[in-house]
Design an enzyme around this catalytic site. Structure first.
Site, PDB file in Angstrom:
ATOM      1  N   ARG B 256       0.862  -1.193   0.000  1.00  0.00           N
ATOM      2  CA  ARG B 256       0.000   0.000   0.000  1.00  0.00           C
ATOM      3  C   ARG B 256       0.888   1.230   0.000  1.00  0.00           C
ATOM      4  O   ARG B 256       1.421   1.615   1.034  1.00  0.00           O
ATOM      5  CB  ARG B 256      -0.894  -0.029   1.248  1.00  0.00           C
ATOM      6  N   HIS B 260      -3.820   4.706   4.460  1.00  0.00           N
ATOM      7  CA  HIS B 260      -4.961   3.764   4.474  1.00  0.00           C
ATOM      8  C   HIS B 260      -6.154   4.379   3.752  1.00  0.00           C
ATOM      9  O   HIS B 260      -6.734   3.795   2.850  1.00  0.00           O
ATOM     10  CB  HIS B 260      -5.330   3.405   5.914  1.00  0.00           C
ATOM     11  N   TYR B 269       3.229   6.124  11.426  1.00  0.00           N
ATOM     12  CA  TYR B 269       3.554   4.765  11.876  1.00  0.00           C
ATOM     13  C   TYR B 269       4.453   3.973  10.919  1.00  0.00           C
ATOM     14  O   TYR B 269       4.767   2.832  11.188  1.00  0.00           O
ATOM     15  CB  TYR B 269       2.266   3.971  12.163  1.00  0.00           C
TER      16      TYR B 269
END
Lengths: 325, 365
Positions: B256, B260, B269
């Site tokens: 990815r 998100h 993160y």
């Protein structure tokens, strides 16, 4: 007209609809060879075969997810959740998906499915196998919620639920499975969302559902015989759609309403019925609306404790007398 | 002691990150036109993602989940499907939906909160996007059951993320698919991140594909940034399912490259170095390298294609923006097949309130 038990009426309705429509299939745990743990599907495997009467692994999420997928792909499935308490492990599929999909596809997708489930107390199954959860279901827009009390209604309403284009949660009261009643022979269907006035009186209207219906009837007889109080008893039969017309008409005639609910008190269906009656009929009422319910507690497995919690005829009589006297 | 069961998980790839064939290519991948078609769908998907994010950032689209970096999964799997098969997508399969014939405008409508976007004009039997995680795996089991009972030669294809493989309904669905031998293919787009949880923290299992083993179905891994191997693996799995042999789980390894969703900030993160490293393996550049090296893909062809994709996206976005919102009462109209009596009153009351509010606004002006 035949005398059938409540559980035989369940099987009769499914058989009736499976004969009529080859797209009706039935899936659940122990429903095929065993005939259901409550013996509500005896004979179906033999008549319709293992393709249409399918035992599943112990997988409530997959049972209901597959039921939904099958309904969206041309079948008309009936799923069984053995005890309605188990809705707690698969509620996502019910509340987030089945209930929303018609709207979320702009009406493109219909979900012609029924989830049958053994519901309610009185059978000493304990706190995790005895809950009356019909009020969980009625809180979710997009579901229909049916809970019959009489064997004839079981047949007619389950048939209607199977034919309905929307997801229907069909709550069968476990303690009623052995009760007998008249069930019409041949094809029998009752429109969903129509309450049934089982007894007409002049002093008070008792509104009840499922196991509370026979208890309300018994209370009404006692009230008449012992206290000269004349009670109407309305069996709601369905919470969604809710037959507000019949409720309002019957309460208007007597000026008093007592709801009798098996579900725990907080946010039970009677609270909604009470609020409707209070809004619509406030000036026609001759006394406060009274709710007789199970307290907001878990049910016990011990017979004496369970009996102490569930509304019974005596408690209904007491509530009505306080209201009318 | 005796060994009573053994398993291994194979991982397949066809074209590596440099565009080189690392295995014998399937026949379709020798055809320049087919490769260009796959390439075009991926470029279109990326252009669509970029536009969607721009629309979101400018307040004209709701929260949006980009498929940046994993275009090969969606495009490859959808390209392998037959029209009569059924796609059950998660929320990151824009590429698959486009290939299946869902319009870019419909996808924008969906992400813009307009449910008309899930009333597909194209693939009528495809399922709407599943926002709940993994539940589409169970729906696929039901669709596959319907196919099996009607003896239709159709297959249900559910697409899930790596995070979905930790869920109970995922395991339950794999298990029933195996027990009933249903025509279903599960594709796990393992993009290494479930929001902020990396793959290593998701499970101790060495692969996600091996979760198939416990269910008694076929499980394999592919390089999910290689559209050729995705298409081939899914095509083989579909054929196997269509012929009544076994259901299949394909883990497509991808990454990815985006946040998100548009409400996420992945820099909180994960390290930039990790993301940069994965840019080296992304699916579009590698197929372009392959097309240039093997099929003489020219700069003119490239710029023409990019321009065409941009124009297509522009057109869809313009059409989306020109669409009037649905009247609020349609929620009532589409919640049940016919309006229950108790809702008739609520619908009427709401409409009256809205009308009063409108009148009030006019007075103020």
């Amino acid at each position: 007209m035949a005398q059938l038990t409540y559980r035989e009426a369940v099987a009769a309705a499914m058989a009736q609809e499976m004969r009529r429509d080859p797209n009706v299939v039935f899936l659940g745990e122990d429903i095929a060879a065993a005939g259901g743990v409550f013996k509500t599907s005896v004979g179906l495997l033999e008549e319709f075969g293992a393709d249409r009467v399918r035992d599943t692994p112990i997988s409530e999420q997959a049972i209901l997810g597959a039921t939904m997928g099958a309904a969206m792909t041309g079948l008309r499935p009936i799923a069984e959740i053995m005890f309605s308490d188990f809705f707690a492990v698969c509620w996502d599929i019910v509340a987030n998906e089945m209930a929303k999909t018609r709207y979320m596809t702009d009406g493109q997708v219909t979900l012609p499915l029924v989830i049958r489930s053994g519901n309610g107390g009185g059978s000493r199954f304990g706190a995790q196998h005895s809950q009356a959860v019909e009020n969980w279901a009625m809180a979710v827009p997009g579901l229909k919620v049916v809970a019959p009390a009489l064997p004839g209604d079981v047949k007619g309403l389950l048939a209607a639920a199977i034919r309905d284009p929307d997801p229907v949660l069909f709550f069968e009261q476990k303690s009623l499975y052995a009760t007998k009643g008249e069930v019409p022979d041949g094809e029998y269907v009752i429109e969903l969302g129509k309450a049934n006035v089982l007894r007409s009186g002049t002093d008070v209207t008792i509104v009840a559902l499922a196991l509370m219906v026979p208890r309300a009837l018994k209370a009404a007889e006692q009230l008449e015989a012992e206290h000269g109080i004349s009670a109407t008893v309305v069996d709601l039969r369905s919470l969604v759609p809710l037959d507000t017309q019949t409720i309002l008409a019957e309460v208007a005639k007597t000026g008093r309403m007592v709801t009798v609910e098996e579900n725990p008190r907080l946010c039970g269906w009677g609270a909604e019925v009470s609020s409707i009656v209070a809004e619509e009929l406030f000036w026609d009422l001759d006394g406060p609306i009274v709710r007789v319910t199970t307290p907001h507690i878990p049910l016990a497995a011990a017979d004496s404790m369970e009996d102490a919690m569930l509304p019974n005829a005596d408690r209904i009589v007491q509530a009505v007398r306080q209201l009318v006297d | 002691m005796s060994i009573v069961a053994k398993f291994q998980i194979e991982c397949f790839s066809c074209i590596d990150a440099d565009g080189h064939a690392v295995a014998e290519l399937p026949e379709f991948a020798l055809d320049r036109d087919v490769l260009i078609e796959l390439y075009r769908w991926m470029v279109l998907t990326r252009a669509f993602d970029e536009r969607a994010i721009t629309l979101q950032r400018t307040g004209r689209l709701g929260t949006y989940a980009s498929s940046l970096g994993q275009e090969a999964v969606g495009v490859g799997l959808a390209h392998a499907m037959l029209a009569e098969d059924v796609l059950l997508p998660s929320f990151r399969e824009h590429g698959a939906q486009l290939v299946r014939g869902v319009t870019a405008g419909e996808i924008l409508q969906f992400w813009g909160g307009d449910e008309r976007g899930s009333d597909f004009s194209g693939p009528r039997s495809d399922f709407p996007v599943s926002i709940p995680v993994a539940s589409q795996a169970a729906h696929a089991v039901g669709a596959a059951l319907a196919f099996k009972l009607s003896k239709a030669q159709r297959v249900a294809v559910a697409v899930l993320g790596d995070g979905a493989t930790s869920k109970g309904d995922f395991y339950e669905s794999l298990n029933i698919a195996g027990a009933w031998n249903l025509p279903v293919v599960f594709v796990v787009a393992n993009n290494q991140w479930a929001i902020s949880v990396p793959r290593a923290d998701q499970t101790a299992a060495a692969t996600l594909a091996q979760k198939a083993v416990a269910a008694g179905i076929t499980g394999l891994q592919v390089d999910g940034n290689d559209v050729v191997v995705v298409r081939k693996a899914v095509s083989d799995a579909l054929e196997q399912a269509r012929n009544g042999s076994r259901p299949c789980l394909i883990e497509a390894l991808t990454y990815r490259l985006s946040d998100h969703t548009t409400v996420d900030d992945a820099s909180r993160y994960r390290d930039d170095e990790e993301v940069s490293a994965h840019w080296q393996a992304e699916p579009i550049a590698r197929l372009r390298k392959h097309l240039i090296a093997v099929h003489g893909w020219t700069k003119e062809e490239e710029s023409d294609l990019v321009e065409l994709c941009a124009a297509e996206v522009d057109e869809s976005a313009d059409a989306y923006l020109a669409e009037s919102p649905q009247p609020p009462e349609t929620i009532f109209d589409y919640t049940y097949a016919s309006l229950p009596q108790s809702l008739v009153k609520q619908r009427g009351e709401l409409l009256a309130l809205l009308k009063d509010a409108d009148n009030g606004t006019e007075h103020e002006q």
